[in-house]
Design a protein around this motif. Structure first.
Motif, PDB file in Angstrom:
ATOM      1  N   TYR A   1      94.005  54.012  43.320  1.00 37.18           N
ATOM      2  CA  TYR A   1      94.056  53.206  44.538  1.00 37.18           C
ATOM      3  C   TYR A   1      95.292  52.302  44.510  1.00 37.18           C
ATOM      4  CZ  TYR A   1      89.129  54.524  44.895  1.00 37.18           C
ATOM      5  OH  TYR A   1      87.959  55.229  44.962  1.00 37.18           O
ATOM      6  N   THR A   2      95.870  52.084  45.691  1.00 40.81           N
ATOM      7  CA  THR A   2      96.995  51.152  45.813  1.00 40.81           C
ATOM      8  C   THR A   2      96.538  49.822  46.411  1.00 40.81           C
ATOM      9  OG1 THR A   2      97.531  52.063  47.973  1.00 40.81           O
ATOM     10  CG2 THR A   2      98.723  52.979  46.073  1.00 40.81           C
ATOM     11  N   HIS A   3      95.276  49.749  46.774  1.00 39.46           N
ATOM     12  CA  HIS A   3      94.701  48.539  47.362  1.00 39.46           C
ATOM     13  C   HIS A   3      93.266  48.429  46.861  1.00 39.46           C
ATOM     14  CE1 HIS A   3      93.396  51.901  49.799  1.00 39.46           C
ATOM     15  NE2 HIS A   3      92.394  51.163  50.194  1.00 39.46           N
ATOM     16  N   ILE A   4      92.610  47.331  47.167  1.00 37.21           N
ATOM     17  CA  ILE A   4      91.215  47.164  46.773  1.00 37.21           C
ATOM     18  C   ILE A   4      90.355  47.840  47.847  1.00 37.21           C
ATOM     19  CG2 ILE A   4      89.394  45.541  46.160  1.00 37.21           C
ATOM     20  CD1 ILE A   4      91.872  45.331  44.340  1.00 37.21           C
ATOM     21  N   PRO A   5      89.711  48.964  47.524  1.00 38.04           N
ATOM     22  CA  PRO A   5      88.914  49.667  48.534  1.00 38.04           C
ATOM     23  C   PRO A   5      87.603  48.932  48.825  1.00 38.04           C
ATOM     24  CG  PRO A   5      88.797  50.815  46.444  1.00 38.04           C
ATOM     25  CD  PRO A   5      89.736  49.672  46.253  1.00 38.04           C
ATOM     26  N   SER A   6      87.018  49.269  49.943  1.00 34.33           N
ATOM     27  CA  SER A   6      85.726  48.683  50.304  1.00 34.33           C
ATOM     28  C   SER A   6      84.641  49.249  49.388  1.00 34.33           C
ATOM     29  CB  SER A   6      85.386  49.006  51.758  1.00 34.33           C
ATOM     30  OG  SER A   6      85.138  50.399  51.888  1.00 34.33           O
ATOM     31  N   ILE A   7      83.520  48.570  49.353  1.00 35.31           N
ATOM     32  CA  ILE A   7      82.382  49.055  48.564  1.00 35.31           C
ATOM     33  C   ILE A   7      81.963  50.432  49.075  1.00 35.31           C
ATOM     34  CG2 ILE A   7      79.930  48.659  48.076  1.00 35.31           C
ATOM     35  CD1 ILE A   7      80.594  45.652  48.000  1.00 35.31           C
TER      36      ILE A   7
ATOM     37  N   PHE B   1      87.944  44.574  39.719  1.00 39.84           N
ATOM     38  CA  PHE B   1      86.808  44.503  38.802  1.00 39.84           C
ATOM     39  C   PHE B   1      85.568  43.976  39.524  1.00 39.84           C
ATOM     40  CE2 PHE B   1      84.055  42.336  35.810  1.00 39.84           C
ATOM     41  CZ  PHE B   1      83.900  43.276  34.809  1.00 39.84           C
ATOM     42  N   LEU B   2      85.747  42.900  40.268  1.00 45.73           N
ATOM     43  CA  LEU B   2      84.622  42.314  41.000  1.00 45.73           C
ATOM     44  C   LEU B   2      84.091  43.267  42.069  1.00 45.73           C
ATOM     45  CD1 LEU B   2      85.897  38.645  41.292  1.00 45.73           C
ATOM     46  CD2 LEU B   2      84.107  39.528  39.771  1.00 45.73           C
ATOM     47  N   ARG B   3      84.995  43.981  42.739  1.00 46.11           N
ATOM     48  CA  ARG B   3      84.585  44.950  43.756  1.00 46.11           C
ATOM     49  C   ARG B   3      83.798  46.101  43.112  1.00 46.11           C
ATOM     50  NH1 ARG B   3      86.642  45.572  48.828  1.00 46.11           N
ATOM     51  NH2 ARG B   3      86.523  43.321  48.666  1.00 46.11           N
ATOM     52  N   LEU B   4      84.267  46.585  41.977  1.00 41.82           N
ATOM     53  CA  LEU B   4      83.553  47.654  41.266  1.00 41.82           C
ATOM     54  C   LEU B   4      82.172  47.175  40.828  1.00 41.82           C
ATOM     55  CD1 LEU B   4      86.455  49.094  39.091  1.00 41.82           C
ATOM     56  CD2 LEU B   4      85.243  50.304  40.926  1.00 41.82           C
ATOM     57  N   HIS B   5      82.109  45.948  40.356  1.00 39.65           N
ATOM     58  CA  HIS B   5      80.823  45.384  39.937  1.00 39.65           C
ATOM     59  C   HIS B   5      79.860  45.270  41.127  1.00 39.65           C
ATOM     60  CE1 HIS B   5      78.061  43.268  37.374  1.00 39.65           C
ATOM     61  NE2 HIS B   5      78.017  42.255  38.228  1.00 39.65           N
ATOM     62  N   GLU B   6      80.391  44.896  42.284  1.00 40.31           N
ATOM     63  CA  GLU B   6      79.567  44.827  43.494  1.00 40.31           C
ATOM     64  C   GLU B   6      79.082  46.214  43.919  1.00 40.31           C
ATOM     65  OE1 GLU B   6      80.830  42.189  46.916  1.00 40.31           O
ATOM     66  OE2 GLU B   6      82.632  42.112  45.644  1.00 40.31           O
ATOM     67  N   ALA B   7      79.973  47.187  43.845  1.00 37.28           N
ATOM     68  CA  ALA B   7      79.645  48.544  44.294  1.00 37.28           C
ATOM     69  C   ALA B   7      78.696  49.258  43.337  1.00 37.28           C
ATOM     70  CB  ALA B   7      80.924  49.366  44.457  1.00 37.28           C
TER      71      ALA B   7
ATOM     72  N   LEU C   1      84.365  53.087  47.799  1.00 40.82           N
ATOM     73  CA  LEU C   1      84.136  53.354  46.382  1.00 40.82           C
ATOM     74  C   LEU C   1      82.905  54.231  46.177  1.00 40.82           C
ATOM     75  CD1 LEU C   1      84.963  49.871  44.846  1.00 40.82           C
ATOM     76  CD2 LEU C   1      86.159  52.017  44.380  1.00 40.82           C
ATOM     77  N   LYS C   2      81.819  53.880  46.846  1.00 41.82           N
ATOM     78  CA  LYS C   2      80.586  54.669  46.694  1.00 41.82           C
ATOM     79  C   LYS C   2      80.778  56.088  47.199  1.00 41.82           C
ATOM     80  CE  LYS C   2      77.186  50.997  46.582  1.00 41.82           C
ATOM     81  NZ  LYS C   2      75.977  50.422  47.161  1.00 41.82           N
ATOM     82  N   LYS C   3      81.513  56.244  48.284  1.00 36.81           N
ATOM     83  CA  LYS C   3      81.792  57.570  48.841  1.00 36.81           C
ATOM     84  C   LYS C   3      82.661  58.387  47.880  1.00 36.81           C
ATOM     85  CE  LYS C   3      84.305  59.658  52.590  1.00 36.81           C
ATOM     86  NZ  LYS C   3      85.729  59.435  52.624  1.00 36.81           N
ATOM     87  N   ASP C   4      83.702  57.753  47.359  1.00 37.49           N
ATOM     88  CA  ASP C   4      84.626  58.451  46.466  1.00 37.49           C
ATOM     89  C   ASP C   4      83.959  58.833  45.145  1.00 37.49           C
ATOM     90  OD1 ASP C   4      86.561  58.122  48.379  1.00 37.49           O
ATOM     91  OD2 ASP C   4      87.690  56.588  47.272  1.00 37.49           O
ATOM     92  N   ILE C   5      83.214  57.911  44.595  1.00 36.18           N
ATOM     93  CA  ILE C   5      82.624  58.113  43.265  1.00 36.18           C
ATOM     94  C   ILE C   5      81.144  58.447  43.443  1.00 36.18           C
ATOM     95  CG2 ILE C   5      82.266  57.085  41.005  1.00 36.18           C
ATOM     96  CD1 ILE C   5      84.602  55.153  41.825  1.00 36.18           C
ATOM     97  N   ARG C   6      80.905  59.654  43.838  1.00 36.54           N
ATOM     98  CA  ARG C   6      79.507  60.088  44.028  1.00 36.54           C
ATOM     99  C   ARG C   6      78.858  60.259  42.678  1.00 36.54           C
ATOM    100  NH1 ARG C   6      81.119  63.889  48.911  1.00 36.54           N
ATOM    101  NH2 ARG C   6      81.495  62.163  50.302  1.00 36.54           N
ATOM    102  N   GLN C   7      77.662  59.729  42.555  1.00 35.83           N
ATOM    103  CA  GLN C   7      76.993  59.738  41.253  1.00 35.83           C
ATOM    104  C   GLN C   7      76.205  61.012  41.028  1.00 35.83           C
ATOM    105  OE1 GLN C   7      74.917  56.088  41.679  1.00 35.83           O
ATOM    106  NE2 GLN C   7      76.756  55.104  42.345  1.00 35.83           N
TER     107      GLN C   7
END
Length: 155
Positions: free
Chosen positions: A140-146, A56-62, A149-155
Protein backbone atom coordinates in the motif's frame (compact mmCIF):
# COMPACT_ATOMS: atom_id res chain seq x y z
CA UNK A 1 27.05 29.35 -21.32
CA UNK A 2 24.59 30.14 -18.48
CA UNK A 3 24.27 33.72 -17.37
CA UNK A 4 25.29 34.88 -13.89
CA UNK A 5 21.76 34.87 -12.44
CA UNK A 6 21.22 31.23 -13.47
CA UNK A 7 24.52 30.27 -11.89
CA UNK A 8 23.62 32.08 -8.66
CA UNK A 9 20.24 30.32 -8.46
CA UNK A 10 21.91 26.98 -9.13
CA UNK A 11 24.46 27.52 -6.34
CA UNK A 12 21.74 28.69 -3.92
CA UNK A 13 19.63 25.65 -4.79
CA UNK A 14 22.57 23.29 -4.19
CA UNK A 15 23.35 24.94 -0.86
CA UNK A 16 19.70 24.75 0.24
CA UNK A 17 19.54 21.06 -0.69
CA UNK A 18 22.74 20.29 1.21
CA UNK A 19 21.50 22.23 4.25
CA UNK A 20 18.21 20.30 4.18
CA UNK A 21 20.01 16.94 3.96
CA UNK A 22 22.37 17.95 6.76
CA UNK A 23 19.43 18.86 9.01
CA UNK A 24 17.70 15.55 8.25
CA UNK A 25 20.85 13.57 8.97
CA UNK A 26 21.47 15.44 12.21
CA UNK A 27 17.91 14.78 13.43
CA UNK A 28 18.27 11.05 12.77
CA UNK A 29 21.74 10.73 14.28
CA UNK A 30 21.24 12.95 17.35
CA UNK A 31 20.47 11.05 20.55
CA UNK A 32 17.07 11.71 22.13
CA UNK A 33 16.88 14.36 24.88
CA UNK A 34 16.35 11.74 27.61
CA UNK A 35 19.47 9.86 26.47
CA UNK A 36 21.95 8.99 29.21
CA UNK A 37 25.45 10.29 28.48
CA UNK A 38 27.14 7.25 30.07
CA UNK A 39 26.29 5.13 27.02
CA UNK A 40 28.05 6.92 24.15
CA UNK A 41 27.81 4.45 21.27
CA UNK A 42 24.19 3.33 21.28
CA UNK A 43 20.86 4.99 21.87
CA UNK A 44 17.23 4.14 21.13
CA UNK A 45 15.38 5.05 17.98
CA UNK A 46 11.77 4.67 16.92
CA UNK A 47 10.81 1.14 15.92
CA UNK A 48 8.35 2.35 13.31
CA UNK A 49 7.71 5.69 11.63
CA UNK A 50 4.66 7.86 12.29
CA UNK A 51 3.20 6.70 8.96
CA UNK A 52 3.74 3.05 9.96
CA UNK A 53 2.19 3.72 13.39
CA UNK A 54 -1.02 4.79 11.65
CA UNK A 55 -1.00 1.60 9.59
CA UNK A 56 -0.33 -0.52 12.68
CA UNK A 57 -3.36 0.98 14.42
CA UNK A 58 -5.51 0.50 11.31
CA UNK A 59 -4.45 -3.16 11.05
CA UNK A 60 -5.22 -3.65 14.73
CA UNK A 61 -8.68 -2.13 14.19
CA UNK A 62 -9.34 -4.28 11.13
CA UNK A 63 -8.07 -7.52 12.67
CA UNK A 64 -8.53 -7.36 16.46
CA UNK A 65 -8.55 -11.16 16.74
CA UNK A 66 -5.13 -11.40 15.06
CA UNK A 67 -1.58 -10.57 16.08
CA UNK A 68 0.13 -7.72 14.24
CA UNK A 69 3.92 -7.82 14.17
CA UNK A 70 6.03 -4.90 12.96
CA UNK A 71 9.51 -4.91 11.41
CA UNK A 72 9.85 -8.68 10.99
CA UNK A 73 13.13 -9.93 9.52
CA UNK A 74 12.87 -11.93 6.30
CA UNK A 75 15.10 -14.51 7.99
CA UNK A 76 12.24 -15.13 10.42
CA UNK A 77 9.89 -15.81 7.50
CA UNK A 78 11.93 -17.57 4.84
CA UNK A 79 14.98 -19.76 4.56
CA UNK A 80 17.02 -21.52 1.90
CA UNK A 81 19.76 -24.11 1.69
CA UNK A 82 21.71 -21.94 -0.75
CA UNK A 83 24.04 -19.47 0.95
CA UNK A 84 24.06 -17.17 -2.08
CA UNK A 85 20.28 -16.82 -1.89
CA UNK A 86 20.37 -16.26 1.86
CA UNK A 87 22.48 -13.15 1.30
CA UNK A 88 19.65 -11.67 -0.82
CA UNK A 89 17.26 -11.50 2.13
CA UNK A 90 19.57 -11.56 5.13
CA UNK A 91 19.14 -7.87 6.08
CA UNK A 92 15.61 -7.25 4.80
CA UNK A 93 12.56 -6.67 6.98
CA UNK A 94 8.85 -6.54 6.26
CA UNK A 95 6.73 -3.71 7.60
CA UNK A 96 3.96 -5.85 9.08
CA UNK A 97 3.04 -9.51 9.46
CA UNK A 98 -0.49 -10.57 10.40
CA UNK A 99 -0.78 -13.81 12.37
CA UNK A 100 -3.97 -15.72 13.08
CA UNK A 101 -4.87 -17.29 16.45
CA UNK A 102 -2.76 -20.36 15.55
CA UNK A 103 0.27 -18.09 14.96
CA UNK A 104 0.18 -18.79 11.22
CA UNK A 105 1.06 -15.95 8.85
CA UNK A 106 -2.04 -14.87 6.94
CA UNK A 107 -0.54 -11.81 5.23
CA UNK A 108 2.49 -9.61 4.90
CA UNK A 109 1.91 -5.89 4.55
CA UNK A 110 4.37 -3.51 2.94
CA UNK A 111 3.75 0.22 3.32
CA UNK A 112 5.43 2.31 0.65
CA UNK A 113 6.16 5.93 1.44
CA UNK A 114 7.79 8.28 -1.09
CA UNK A 115 11.21 6.73 -0.35
CA UNK A 116 10.10 3.74 -2.47
CA UNK A 117 9.82 5.80 -5.65
CA UNK A 118 12.31 4.38 -8.12
CA UNK A 119 12.66 1.16 -6.13
CA UNK A 120 9.81 -0.69 -7.80
CA UNK A 121 12.09 -3.41 -9.17
CA UNK A 122 13.65 -3.99 -5.72
CA UNK A 123 10.20 -4.13 -4.14
CA UNK A 124 9.02 -6.63 -6.76
CA UNK A 125 12.02 -8.85 -6.01
CA UNK A 126 11.26 -8.70 -2.28
CA UNK A 127 7.63 -9.59 -2.93
CA UNK A 128 8.67 -12.47 -5.18
CA UNK A 129 10.83 -14.02 -2.45
CA UNK A 130 7.96 -13.92 0.01
CA UNK A 131 5.37 -15.06 -2.53
CA UNK A 132 7.56 -17.96 -3.59
CA UNK A 133 7.71 -19.03 0.06
CA UNK A 134 3.90 -19.13 0.09
CA UNK A 135 2.98 -15.81 1.64
CA UNK A 136 0.38 -13.30 0.49
CA UNK A 137 1.99 -9.87 0.18
CA UNK A 138 -0.02 -6.67 0.05
CA UNK A 139 1.63 -3.36 -0.77
CA UNK A 140 0.00 0.00 0.00
CA UNK A 141 1.10 3.58 -0.67
CA UNK A 142 -1.50 5.00 1.72
CA UNK A 143 -3.36 3.87 4.83
CA UNK A 144 -6.29 1.81 3.47
CA UNK A 145 -9.71 1.74 5.07
CA UNK A 146 -10.68 -1.11 7.37
CA UNK A 147 -13.11 -2.28 4.70
CA UNK A 148 -10.36 -2.37 2.06
CA UNK A 149 -8.03 -4.29 4.35
CA UNK A 150 -10.69 -6.88 5.16
CA UNK A 151 -11.57 -7.21 1.47
CA UNK A 152 -7.94 -7.55 0.40
CA UNK A 153 -6.90 -9.94 3.16
CA UNK A 154 -9.62 -12.54 3.06
CA UNK A 155 -9.25 -14.98 5.90
Amino acid sequence: MPDTSQLVFFVIGCCATLAFLFILFEQRSTPPKNYSSRNKDYYPCKVITTFEQKMFLRLHEAFPQHYILAQVAFSGLITTKQLKLRAKFNRKVTDFVILDAKMEVIAIIELDDPSHIGKEKEDAMRDEMLTQAGYKVFRYTHIPSIRTLKKDIRQ
